[in-house]
Design an enzyme around this catalytic site. Structure first.
Site, mmCIF file in Angstrom:
data_model
loop_
_atom_site.group_PDB
_atom_site.id
_atom_site.type_symbol
_atom_site.label_atom_id
_atom_site.label_comp_id
_atom_site.label_asym_id
_atom_site.label_seq_id
_atom_site.Cartn_x
_atom_site.Cartn_y
_atom_site.Cartn_z
ATOM 1 N N ASP A 116 67.554 36.905 89.906
ATOM 2 C CA ASP A 116 68.401 37.894 89.250
ATOM 3 C C ASP A 116 68.612 39.068 90.227
ATOM 4 O O ASP A 116 69.043 38.854 91.347
ATOM 5 C CB ASP A 116 67.722 38.280 87.914
ATOM 6 C CG ASP A 116 68.487 39.277 87.071
ATOM 7 O OD1 ASP A 116 69.423 38.868 86.367
ATOM 8 O OD2 ASP A 116 68.135 40.474 87.105
ATOM 9 N N HIS A 120 68.519 31.427 81.890
ATOM 10 C CA HIS A 120 68.477 32.427 82.958
ATOM 11 C C HIS A 120 67.090 32.628 83.566
ATOM 12 O O HIS A 120 66.959 32.930 84.751
ATOM 13 C CB HIS A 120 68.974 33.767 82.399
ATOM 14 C CG HIS A 120 68.981 34.868 83.416
ATOM 15 N ND1 HIS A 120 69.804 34.838 84.523
ATOM 16 C CD2 HIS A 120 68.246 36.012 83.510
ATOM 17 C CE1 HIS A 120 69.590 35.934 85.252
ATOM 18 N NE2 HIS A 120 68.646 36.660 84.658
#
Length: 310
Positions: A108, A290
């Site tokens: 991320d 994610h």
């Protein structure tokens, strides 16, 4: 931070004008460093499943809470969180250990910082492994303007920039609920809802999907953000246009050996032109959302270790 059995004890290390809280393993493997860079809204603890595997595989594993997180310094100036500062911290961390270069793994926002090291300090990075966030090529317009045009002013990154302080206050007031609601897996597919997704998550009483981790693990993230609040970590987003300026004259091609790991069910899109900018990239997709290394820890470890062995 709530103590978790087997997670390394931290050390505070002075680098680049601040202090970083650093967790280490595999100190017996001095000379073979790998640095793990967490994302938002995360913590070094998000690498808990990778640290022992990498140490066992012969790496000196160095896992900082980056500036704005945990017990690391949280400067008040927004500009203290631009890509020069964020990459500078990690380069200074290598200097602290006496390393010329290291392998870096980012997830991320941590991936954004790792791409940044490859652009701004290419001689300090040996190999790149990035999860979730592919290389973001510099757009013609500044990034926030570009996102506003395509994604609207409610898009969370635009909102963070155009309405500073609003989201931060909502998250601070709903820390436990927000972190419980964002750290989920096996989310049912659903069309995007109108509104500001991060604020909506903080206010949602019933989370969807399944919990990503147990309560004692979640408590580590909660206690960390209860201490720092969210502003310092959201300030990373408030430097996107400043980063766009900083990178204006930087050669955009990254030649380092790279592994890109996607989650097939992540909301972040895969890059259509990654090879143009990162010619030496191998790409792997896992069946998850994610939070790749926390959702599929064993599979993530296997992919990373197999690639590093090559």
């Amino acid at each position: 931070m709530s103590r978790i059995p087997d997670f390394p004890k931290p050390t505070l290390i002075s680098v680049n004008g601040i202090e970083l809280e650093v967790f280490e393993a595999g100190q017996q493997n001095i000379g073979n460093p790998i640095v793990l860079c967490h994302g938002w809204p995360e913590h070094a603890f998000s690498w808990r499943h990778q640290i022992p595997a990498l140490a066992t595989a012969g790496y000196h594993v160095i896992v900082p809470n980056q500036r704005g997180y945990g017990n690391s310094s949280c400067p008040t100036e927004v500009t203290s969180y631009d890509i020069e500062h964020l990459t500078g911290d990690l380069v200074a961390l290598l200097d602290h250990y006496g390393y010329q270069d290291a392998a870096f793994i980012g997830h991320d926002w941590g991936a954004m910082v790792v791409w940044g090291i490859a652009l701004l300090h290419p001689n300090r990075i040996k190999q790149i492994i990035n999860l979730a966030l592919p290389y973001q090529a510099r757009t013609e317009k500044p990034w926030i303007e570009f996102m506003e045009e395509f994604l609207g002013n409610d898009y969370y990154i635009v909102h963070f920039n155009r309405q500073p302080g609003i989201a931060d206050a909502v998250l601070d007031a709903n820390t436990t609920q927000f972190l419980r609601n964002i750290f989920r897996k096996n989310m049912p597919p659903a069309p995007p809802e109108p509104g500001m997704i991060v604020i909506d998550l903080a206010r949602a009483e019933a989370p969807v999907g399944e919990p990503l981790m147990g309560d004692n693990e979640l408590a580590v993230f909660i206690s960390a953000f209860e201490k720092t609040g969210f502003m310092s970590s959201i300030n990373w987003y408030r430097n996107l246009d400043r980063n766009w300026q900083i990178l204006a004259d930087v050669k955009p091609i990254i030649q380092k050996p790279t592994l890109m790991i996607y989650g097939d069910r992540d909301l972040i899109s895969k890059s259509a032109n990654l090879k143009e900018f990162v010619p030496n990239v191998d790409v792997v997709s896992l069946d998850c959302g994610h939070w790749i290394q926390q959702e599929e820890p064993e599979e993530t470890n296997q992919v990373i270790l197999k690639w590093l062995e090559q």
